[in-house]
Every structure is written in structure tokens, then in C-alpha cells.
Design a protein around this motif. Structure first.
Motif, PDB file in Angstrom:
ATOM      1  N   ASP A  58      -2.786 -19.324  58.282  1.00 57.25           N
ATOM      2  CA  ASP A  58      -1.561 -19.460  57.394  1.00 57.25           C
ATOM      3  C   ASP A  58      -0.326 -19.911  58.097  1.00 57.25           C
ATOM      4  OD1 ASP A  58      -1.627 -17.003  58.288  1.00 57.25           O
ATOM      5  OD2 ASP A  58      -0.646 -16.162  56.549  1.00 57.25           O
ATOM      6  N   GLU A  59       0.514 -20.464  57.754  1.00 62.15           N
ATOM      7  CA  GLU A  59       1.892 -20.797  58.181  1.00 62.15           C
ATOM      8  C   GLU A  59       3.045 -20.315  56.954  1.00 62.15           C
ATOM      9  OE1 GLU A  59       2.199 -24.343  60.111  1.00 62.15           O
ATOM     10  OE2 GLU A  59       0.673 -23.722  61.579  1.00 62.15           O
ATOM     11  N   ILE A  60       4.014 -19.835  57.278  1.00 59.76           N
ATOM     12  CA  ILE A  60       4.894 -19.735  56.270  1.00 59.76           C
ATOM     13  C   ILE A  60       6.232 -20.427  56.250  1.00 59.76           C
ATOM     14  CG2 ILE A  60       6.709 -17.808  55.427  1.00 59.76           C
ATOM     15  CD1 ILE A  60       4.919 -15.602  56.271  1.00 59.76           C
ATOM     16  N   THR A 248       8.735 -29.184  51.470  1.00 54.32           N
ATOM     17  CA  THR A 248       8.913 -28.455  52.727  1.00 54.32           C
ATOM     18  C   THR A 248       8.954 -29.296  53.652  1.00 54.32           C
ATOM     19  OG1 THR A 248       8.794 -26.272  53.872  1.00 54.32           O
ATOM     20  CG2 THR A 248       7.000 -27.090  53.085  1.00 54.32           C
ATOM     21  N   GLU A 249       9.494 -29.025  55.129  1.00 55.53           N
ATOM     22  CA  GLU A 249       9.098 -29.714  56.234  1.00 55.53           C
ATOM     23  C   GLU A 249       8.145 -28.796  57.155  1.00 55.53           C
ATOM     24  OE1 GLU A 249      11.333 -31.052  60.686  1.00 55.53           O
ATOM     25  OE2 GLU A 249      12.681 -30.338  58.766  1.00 55.53           O
ATOM     26  N   ILE A 250       7.230 -29.313  57.707  1.00 56.69           N
ATOM     27  CA  ILE A 250       6.079 -28.461  58.476  1.00 56.69           C
ATOM     28  C   ILE A 250       5.919 -28.912  59.690  1.00 56.69           C
ATOM     29  CG2 ILE A 250       4.931 -28.034  56.290  1.00 56.69           C
ATOM     30  CD1 ILE A 250       2.793 -30.156  57.166  1.00 56.69           C
ATOM     31  N   SER A 251       5.185 -28.152  60.604  1.00 58.52           N
ATOM     32  CA  SER A 251       5.159 -28.358  62.149  1.00 58.52           C
ATOM     33  C   SER A 251       4.439 -29.600  62.251  1.00 58.52           C
ATOM     34  CB  SER A 251       4.726 -27.275  62.724  1.00 58.52           C
ATOM     35  OG  SER A 251       3.036 -27.193  62.325  1.00 58.52           O
ATOM     36  N   PRO A 252       4.542 -30.344  63.319  1.00 63.65           N
ATOM     37  CA  PRO A 252       4.119 -31.555  63.522  1.00 63.65           C
ATOM     38  C   PRO A 252       2.347 -31.341  64.217  1.00 63.65           C
ATOM     39  CG  PRO A 252       6.127 -31.696  64.826  1.00 63.65           C
ATOM     40  CD  PRO A 252       5.904 -30.365  64.289  1.00 63.65           C
ATOM     41  N   ASP A 253       2.100 -30.289  64.509  1.00 65.41           N
ATOM     42  CA  ASP A 253       0.721 -30.003  65.059  1.00 65.41           C
ATOM     43  C   ASP A 253      -0.086 -29.610  63.489  1.00 65.41           C
ATOM     44  OD1 ASP A 253       1.089 -30.227  67.361  1.00 65.41           O
ATOM     45  OD2 ASP A 253       1.497 -27.972  67.955  1.00 65.41           O
ATOM     46  N   THR A 254       0.613 -29.085  62.456  1.00 62.12           N
ATOM     47  CA  THR A 254       0.027 -28.423  61.289  1.00 62.12           C
ATOM     48  C   THR A 254      -0.260 -29.936  60.363  1.00 62.12           C
ATOM     49  OG1 THR A 254       0.647 -26.316  61.414  1.00 62.12           O
ATOM     50  CG2 THR A 254       0.248 -27.383  59.159  1.00 62.12           C
ATOM     51  N   ALA A 255       0.937 -30.878  60.624  1.00 58.62           N
ATOM     52  CA  ALA A 255       0.711 -31.909  59.694  1.00 58.62           C
ATOM     53  C   ALA A 255      -0.180 -32.821  60.220  1.00 58.62           C
ATOM     54  CB  ALA A 255       2.032 -32.844  59.816  1.00 58.62           C
ATOM     55  N   LYS A 256      -0.433 -33.083  61.696  1.00 63.10           N
ATOM     56  CA  LYS A 256      -1.499 -33.918  62.178  1.00 63.10           C
ATOM     57  C   LYS A 256      -2.872 -33.516  62.018  1.00 63.10           C
ATOM     58  CE  LYS A 256       1.577 -35.389  65.760  1.00 63.10           C
ATOM     59  NZ  LYS A 256       1.950 -35.408  67.334  1.00 63.10           N
ATOM     60  N   ILE A 315      -1.788 -21.742  53.116  1.00 66.41           N
ATOM     61  CA  ILE A 315      -3.129 -21.127  53.778  1.00 66.41           C
ATOM     62  C   ILE A 315      -4.142 -22.241  54.259  1.00 66.41           C
ATOM     63  CG2 ILE A 315      -5.185 -19.950  53.132  1.00 66.41           C
ATOM     64  CD1 ILE A 315      -3.625 -18.359  51.010  1.00 66.41           C
ATOM     65  N   LEU A 316      -4.153 -22.483  55.511  1.00 71.33           N
ATOM     66  CA  LEU A 316      -4.811 -23.660  55.943  1.00 71.33           C
ATOM     67  C   LEU A 316      -6.026 -23.833  56.188  1.00 71.33           C
ATOM     68  CD1 LEU A 316      -2.230 -24.204  58.831  1.00 71.33           C
ATOM     69  CD2 LEU A 316      -2.127 -25.089  56.733  1.00 71.33           C
ATOM     70  N   GLU A 317      -6.468 -22.386  56.256  1.00 72.37           N
ATOM     71  CA  GLU A 317      -8.092 -22.079  56.419  1.00 72.37           C
ATOM     72  C   GLU A 317      -8.135 -20.705  55.821  1.00 72.37           C
ATOM     73  OE1 GLU A 317     -10.382 -24.057  56.998  1.00 72.37           O
ATOM     74  OE2 GLU A 317      -9.385 -25.762  58.370  1.00 72.37           O
ATOM     75  N   ASP A 318      -9.210 -20.672  54.885  1.00 73.01           N
ATOM     76  CA  ASP A 318      -9.558 -19.307  54.490  1.00 73.01           C
ATOM     77  C   ASP A 318     -11.111 -19.353  54.335  1.00 73.01           C
ATOM     78  OD1 ASP A 318      -9.651 -16.758  53.568  1.00 73.01           O
ATOM     79  OD2 ASP A 318      -8.728 -17.064  51.672  1.00 73.01           O
ATOM     80  N   VAL A 319     -11.762 -19.022  55.304  1.00 74.17           N
ATOM     81  CA  VAL A 319     -13.309 -19.160  55.283  1.00 74.17           C
ATOM     82  C   VAL A 319     -13.912 -17.806  55.488  1.00 74.17           C
ATOM     83  CG1 VAL A 319     -15.271 -20.077  56.858  1.00 74.17           C
ATOM     84  CG2 VAL A 319     -12.928 -21.374  56.564  1.00 74.17           C
TER      85      VAL A 319
END
Length: 466
Positions: A58-60, A248-256, A315-319
Motif C-alpha cells: 500500500d501507499e498513502i 492525487t499525484e502518485i509516484s512514477p514507479d507505482t503509476a508505471k 491498496i496496490l496488492e492484498d493477496v
């Protein structure tokens, strides 16, 4: 007296008897010594019990809420008072507020009407108690969300009573003022009432920039009882659509990463109240290294009506699955081939394939079948002893297949039988220390299975000693 002859004394040879106690003690002693020697000199294997687990990535971020808002201006100077509380849904033509020449004295106004108090009537009390009793009798710990349903019902009921009291007090105060000294405003259309104005009401989601997301200089005007109204300036506003957005603005790595996975939705948790929702997701690049996430929601707009900036957790991944240490995983080369090519040796009952020799003859070659997919009619077999280019033949058929392009199949050594048995897994997600498996066809591992913690320390079918 005559001399006495000496007596001839001979040693008595005792008969040997077998002592079972000494024998058993000796056997046990030898067994203990041998066991200790084997334990000291032998190779020790550490086991791990597989259990369910999860990996959360996750990222806030802080985002700005965009709604379909319309500011309704006042037509005259005066003092504002409202019939309804903020967040109330109103229909076109409903009474919203009044603008009076003088401040209204609402504190001394009675909230009675036609001799009846505005408190709960006997019927309302019975209905409320019945609802609470039904909830308590049917409460289930496994359905804790019902508590929030009950909470919302109680809040709605209390808000309705508050509005009734508020409307009655305001009507009484206006009667004291007399006609002509005030003006009543009616809702021009359906919507949800909001009594704070901040200048972002006409902001479009596409227009959000870095400066807009900076909330350090953010201010808003909150309208309260007897607030001053200025002709032509906003008195209140209506939100006319349930759909709303958070940008919201997100980090480039997360966006890619999200773009590569072609994500169109994402799980979002609001830090204000830990509410979790699924949002539609759109990502756009602005400038060189700036990426913006546009989150679309179709409910709960009223819940965050008074918030312009929201702290959110993406929540990018919740496996969730079986948690397997990385040290326990080993990868083996295997071939994917149709099930029809798998044969069973009639004598040894081993599974394998029929290898076609250069002279045209065929021979049976044993091969471990890692898993079989009955739906797809496919099997995954070990590539050991089957080099690339090997030609196999289908049983009772002239169909052949040349083995090529082996793939790596992850698995673990399952230890339940006392031997190191390679068992395949289907990896869904990973972090620095663990893999999480998914319930795929190739996942043959079960909860609470014992596996070898260090897969490199054993060989296939090795006897395992703890």
C-alpha cells in the motif's frame, strides 16, 4: 592318636545362566549409542508448517475531492438560517433557508407544535425499542458489519427528529419577525445540502495540478446560524450527482506498475474512518515525471461531504493464500504437453512417456508428473532425463511431439510422508521473505502441510530426519 588325612577339596564349576536383563540393557545401550552417532554425524533438516497468510502493498497519498457542486447565491443582504442540516437530501422546491433583516433568536423558541412535544412519541419509542431488541437478539459476531447498519439507522432517525425540531423553531422565530422582514429560499433542483464554500466548487478533475493539491493555504467559509449573507454571494451549495472523484499525484514507479497491469479499479481506504471502497482508476501523465491518479466513486459522497482534502491509502496488492518461505522454494524444469501423451507402466505403475528412438522403436521413459489440468487436458512433467529435442509418441497412435521450450515450475519439498516429495505451488505474490500462493491448478500444497525449510539441503525422495 593317628594322623588325620587332609581333605581333597575341588572347585565346583557353576552352570552358566542367560541373563535377559543384561542382554536387553546391552541392546538398548548399543541402539542409543548408534542413534547418537547418526544424529551427530547425520544431516539435519528443518521443517516449516505452512499456514495461510497475506501480503499487503500500500501507499498513502493526499487527494482532493471533486464533486458536481453548485453554489446558490443570496438575493439580499441579511442573516442566514437553514431548515435542514448539512448532508440532507432535498428535492426541487423544498424550503432550504431564510434571509432575515435581523438575527433570529432561536434559543428561546419552543420546539412544540399544536401542544405536542417534539420528543419521541409513544409509537416512535416502541418502533425504536423494537428495532434495537431485534438487533440484539439476532446479533452475530461473524456479521459485525450489521453494527454499522444499525448505527446508520439510528443516526438517520436522530437527524430526522433534529430537522423537525429545527424547522419548528425557525418557523416560530419567523412568525415573531413578521412578513416582509425575511425571504425564504427554495431548492432550485434535487441535491445534497452543503454549508461550506471554498472556491473549488467549479474545479474539474482534469484541472488538478501540483499547486491545487497543496492544502497549506486552503481555507473555507462555513455557514452557521445567523451567518451574514451578502447579495450575490454564495449562501449554500448543492451537490447534484452521487458520483464523485478523488485526484492525487502518485509516484512514477507505482503509476508505471499500474499501467503495465492495465488496472481499471483499485481498493482505497480512507484514513479518516478506515472505510474501504473500490474506486475506478485512471492514470494520466503530466509533464515528464508527474503521474496523476483519478479515482471514481459512485457512493458514500455524503460521508465525506465536508472534506475537500482526503488522506487515502491505495491498496496496490492484498493477496491472501498459503505463506511459503522463499528458502523453501525450488524451481524445476518441466514440459507442458497434452494429457494423451502420459502413459502408465503396466508392471511398475510408474507414469511417463513413450520415447521414439531413431530406429523407429519406442521405449518407456519414467517421468514425474508434477500436476495435471483436467479442464485444459494438459500435464506438466519433469524435464529430467528428457532433453530438448526428444520425440515422444502418443499411445496407440502415430501422433508424435518434439519436446522443447521447458519452463520453470516452482515447488517445495513436502515432508509429511517422511520423504522429500516435490510438490508444485502457484505463486501469486511475494515480498522479501515469503511467497503467497494462489488456488491454481498447479498449487498442490495444503494448509498445515510440513515442508523442508531449506530446499537446497535435500534431494528428491531423500529420507528426512529432523
Amino acid at each position: 592318636m593317628g594322623k588325620k588325612e587332609p581333605t581333597n577339596i575341588q572347585d565346583y564349576r557353576r552352570k552358566w545362566n542367560f541373563n535377559i536383563g543384561v542382554f536387553l540393557f546391552t541392546v538398548i545401550l548399543i541402539y542409543v549409542v548408534v542413534t547418537v552417532l547418526f544424529y551427530i554425524t547425520g544431516k539435519h533438516v528443518t521443517f516449516y508448517e505452512v499456514q495461510e497468510g497475506s501480503i499487503l502493498k500500500d501507499e498513502i497519498y493526499t487527494g482532493i475531492a471533486i464533486r458536481t457542486e453548485e453554489v446558490i447565491p443570496a438575493n439580499r443582504n441579511g442573516y442566514l438560517n437553514f431548515y435542514e442540516i448539512e448532508g440532507t437530501k432535498v428535492a426541487a422546491g423544498d424550503s432550504i433557508c431564510t434571509v432575515s433583516d435581523e438575527k433570529l433568536n432561536l434559543e428561546n423558541q419552543s420546539d412544540t407544535a399544536e401542544g405536542q412535544e417534539s420528543g419521541l412519541s409513544s409509537d416512535e419509542q416502541k418502533a425504536l425499542l423494537s428495532s434495537m431488541q431485534s438487533f440484539m437478539e439476532n446479533y452475530d459476531e461473524d456479521a459485525f458489519s450489521d453494527v454499522y447498519v444499525m448505527k446508520d439507522q439510528m443516526e438517520t432517525f436522530c437527524e430526522d427528529k433534529t430537522n423537525q425540531s429545527r424547522t419548528q423553531k425557525l418557523s416560530n422565530a419567523l412568525q415573531d419577525e413578521g412578513e416582509g422582514s425575511y425571504e425564504i429560499y427554495y431548492s432550485p433542483r434535487d441535491g445534497v445540502l452543503a454549508y461550506h464554500i471554498d472556491g473549488y466548487e467549479e474545479l474539474k478533475k482534469e484541472d488538478v495540478t501540483e499547486s491545487v493539491l497543496d492544502k497549506k493555504k486552503y481555507t473555507q467559509k462555513q455557514v452557521t446560524e445567523n451567518s451574514e449573507a451578502e447579495s450575490g454571494k454564495g449562501a449554500y451549495k448543492l451537490i447534484t450527482e452521487e458520483e464523485w472523484y478523488v485526484v492525487t499525484e502518485i509516484s512514477p514507479d507505482t503509476a508505471k506498475d499500474l499501467l503495465a497491469k492495465e488496472k481499471t479499479s483499485i481498493q482505497v481506504r480512507f484514513l479518516k474512518d478506515n472505510m474501504t471502497m473500490i474506486a475506478g482508476l485512471e492514470i494520466k501523465q503530466k509533464d515528464k515525471d508527474r503521474y496523476y491518479a483519478y479515482l471514481t466513486f459512485d457512493n458514500s459522497m455524503v460521508r465525506y461531504l465536508s472534506e475537500r482534502y482526503l488522506d487515502i491509502e491505495l491498496i496496490l496488492e492484498d493477496v491472501t493464500g498459503l505463506r511459503v518461505p522463499k528458502s523453501a522454494v525450488i524451481k524445476k524444469d518441466c514440459y507442458m504437453l497434452p494429457l494423451d501423451y502420459i502413459v502408465t507402466n503396466g508392471e511398475t505403475k510408474e507414469k511417463g512417456v513413450l520415447v521414439k528412438e531413431k530406429n523407429g522403436k519406442t521405449r518407456f521413459q519414467a517421468a514425474d508428473v508434477y500436476y495435471q489440468d483436467e479442464n485444459e487436458k494438459q500435464a506438466c512433467i519433469s524435464a529430467e532425463n528428457l532433453p530438448e529435442g526428444t520425440v515422444i509418441r502418443m499411445q496407440d497412435s502415430n501422433n508424435t511431439k518434439t519436446l522443447s521450450d521447458p519452463v520453470e515450475q516452482p515447488g517445495v519439498y513436502e515432508a509429511g510422508s517422511g520423504y522429500a516429495v516435490f510438490t508444485t505451488i502457484d505463486i501469486a505474490e511475494e515480498n522479501e521473505d515469503y511467497y503467497i500462493t494462489r488456488n491454481g491448478i498447479s498449487n498442490l500444497l495444503s494448509n498445515y502441510d510440513r515442508i523442508v525449510l531449506d530446499a537446497d539441503s535435500v534431494e528428491d525422495d531423500e529420507i528426512l530426519v529432523q
